[in-house]
Design an enzyme around this catalytic site. Sequence first.
Site, PDB file in Angstrom:
ATOM      1  N   ASP A 232       0.851  -1.245   0.057  1.00 41.61           N
ATOM      2  CA  ASP A 232       0.006  -0.039   0.014  1.00 41.61           C
ATOM      3  C   ASP A 232       0.820   1.487   0.083  1.00 41.61           C
ATOM      4  O   ASP A 232       1.805   1.466   0.828  1.00 41.61           O
ATOM      5  CB  ASP A 232      -0.859   0.079   1.341  1.00 41.61           C
ATOM      6  CG  ASP A 232      -1.785   1.248   1.412  1.00 41.61           C
ATOM      7  OD1 ASP A 232      -2.952   0.878   0.504  1.00 41.61           O
ATOM      8  OD2 ASP A 232      -1.659   2.077   1.978  1.00 41.61           O
ATOM      9  N   GLU A 286       1.686  -0.415  -4.831  1.00 40.13           N
ATOM     10  CA  GLU A 286       0.666   0.525  -5.288  1.00 40.13           C
ATOM     11  C   GLU A 286       1.346   1.697  -5.259  1.00 40.13           C
ATOM     12  O   GLU A 286       1.834   2.463  -4.509  1.00 40.13           O
ATOM     13  CB  GLU A 286      -0.408   0.941  -4.257  1.00 40.13           C
ATOM     14  CG  GLU A 286      -1.617   1.565  -4.608  1.00 40.13           C
ATOM     15  CD  GLU A 286      -2.191   2.300  -3.546  1.00 40.13           C
ATOM     16  OE1 GLU A 286      -3.153   3.008  -3.906  1.00 40.13           O
ATOM     17  OE2 GLU A 286      -1.697   2.546  -2.658  1.00 40.13           O
TER      18      GLU A 286
HETATM   19  C1  NOJ Z   1      -4.352   3.270  -0.724  1.00 43.11           C
HETATM   20  C2  NOJ Z   1      -5.546   2.150  -0.281  1.00 43.11           C
HETATM   21  O1  NOJ Z   1      -5.846   1.596  -1.469  1.00 43.11           O
HETATM   22  C3  NOJ Z   1      -6.550   2.950   0.091  1.00 43.11           C
HETATM   23  O2  NOJ Z   1      -7.973   2.382   0.113  1.00 43.11           O
HETATM   24  C4  NOJ Z   1      -6.071   3.682   1.407  1.00 43.11           C
HETATM   25  O3  NOJ Z   1      -7.185   4.360   2.034  1.00 43.11           O
HETATM   26  C5  NOJ Z   1      -4.903   4.218   1.396  1.00 43.11           C
HETATM   27  N1  NOJ Z   1      -3.871   3.677   0.574  1.00 43.11           N
HETATM   28  C6  NOJ Z   1      -4.358   4.408   2.785  1.00 43.11           C
HETATM   29  O4  NOJ Z   1      -3.654   3.386   3.429  1.00 43.11           O
END
Ligand code: NOJ
Length: 618
Positions: A232, A286
């Site tokens: 993430d 991500e």
């Molecule tokens: C990316 C995640 O996909 C999202 O859902 C989340 O709110 C943020 N990162 C913070 O962790």
Amino acid sequence: MTDGVLEGAATPLGNVAPEGWSPSDTDDEWWRRAVIYQIYVRSFADGNGDGVGDLAGVRKRLPYLADLGVGAIWFTPWYVSPLADGGYDVADYRAIDPSFGSLDEAELLISEARNLGIRTIVDIVPNHVSDQHPWFQAALAAGPGSPERARFWFHPGRGEDGNEIPNGWVSNFSGPAWTRTRNPDGSPGEWYLHLFSAQQPDLNWSHPDVRAEHEAILAFWFDRGVAGVRIDSAALLVKDPALPEVPANPRPGEHPNTDRDELHEIYRRWRAVADSYSGTRILVGEIWLPDIERFAKYLRPDELHTAFNFDFLARPWDAASLRASIDTTLAAHAPVGAPATWVLSNHDVTRPVTRYGREDSSFAFATKRAGTPTDVELGRKRARAAALLCAALPGSLYIYQGEELGLDEVQDLPAHQLQDPMYLRSGGADPGRDGCRVPLPWAGTSSPFGFSPAGATGEPWLRQPGHWSELTVEAQQLDPHSMLSLYRTMLRIRRGDPDLGDGNLRWLPSSDDVLAFERGEGFVCVTNFSPAPIELPVGCPPLLASAELTAGLLPSDATVWLHSEPYATQDRTLQFPRQGGENEDGMTARRQFPVGGWQAQPTSPTEPDSQTSKVSEE
Ligand code: NOJ
């Protein structure tokens, strides 16, 4: 179903994998062409009837996923969490949130899925933890200057009383990225950094405990058989310790909290952990970065395996724009030898069926507004076309739960149910992400649509719209023209065709509002973005189309997969008339594809296609 209808039904006409297919344990390259299905646990299936999805629900539905034909499932965080941000606020990585189940159940699920040929990927959130995490609680209790606080970004405030934020950084969820603490005696204390909500304090990645703990978490889950982790906010972990203001136009690598060079060393260490396990355990980043070359650096052979291609996801439904994204993506991935990923949606973005029906069909968090009008039927047509386009592109494919059902964004949830911090922190200016997280409809004609079992004690945690009665799995599974049938067939063809997945593409000559490319020696994908139907080439039997090929023409906003060589079996139902057809206005369609032959051209990612043919409008 009212969405597009296929002449001859959405059945595959060739290149079909044998029944009983399952991935090989010895296939170290599985991730280069994998189809990965994202499960947002709270909304997938509710096993215990409390209105919240759980692992029991997922276990029960594993055969559905096997039948759909996915090779891996990625779970959004399932660990103990106060769910201030849907689980992206982790309090304990070594236990499952009790509302979802137990660690024993997770282990069972991982092995049951594996027995069905499905690998499991878990989500790690290294930028921050929950404010309820024992480390943060210890830091609050220990006070300023303590070793416990050194794992986070505590800082005195500016101004005489320290009541001004330490710097002007803004949270990704709106508002300041700092929250002030209270000392044990009740007086105002230090501030702490959170790039997301105040319940998600950022970790200090220069602290050895933080590094060691995350490597141990990776090992904990790899030991339990997971095939990979999704990372993430992977480009945010490292901060400039001087905490300077964000410059107006930071040069590459000089943003104080994004994409800092020190990140690469962290991921090299993670890669070493992953590589110390048998089978290929993958790291998926991500990474939202506008600079695609900086993005690709994370995919060097000793760092992450792949990263989500958000550039493609954010593009509008427009041939030139999508082609530019495809070209830039492939050109950036090639030098590092990483496969691209293709993603239409996830738990953070507007559902494609809704987005593609809007006048502006691009996606940006900054411009997302409630009540933006949409034409859902048009959106669904385009979402079908987009699905076939993505699945034909070189690399791996992600499917967000419900995408295969063609679910739309739910835009009229009752205000009291909205709980996304993006909505709450923006004071409602941002509609938030709850609308793409509504529990799935499985069966029946009214809520909970089989999401919860009979006799459930709780309502689905977000209200399901009544019109989803037409979109349940049950309603779609026997309908050969449904979105679900399209996805099933698409994945079956993709799985059985060695030309699909990893590899290259060659653009074929086409008009500007058509995307046409070839994979391998015999697979062709054509998407028609123009307002009129187009002719298809003679002698190229269709494998699958996202809409009915009326009189052999490919309608507007549709994709077809073709075989470009003569087939051994000729007993197919789709026909290829050579004549033009009539469009919706009763005009004879004269746009043609391809014009002047069927010669494949090598892809040229950085230059416009010199072979582009102009269509004639008589
Ligand atoms: C990316 C995640 O996909 C999202 O859902 C989340 O709110 C943020 N990162 C913070 O962790």
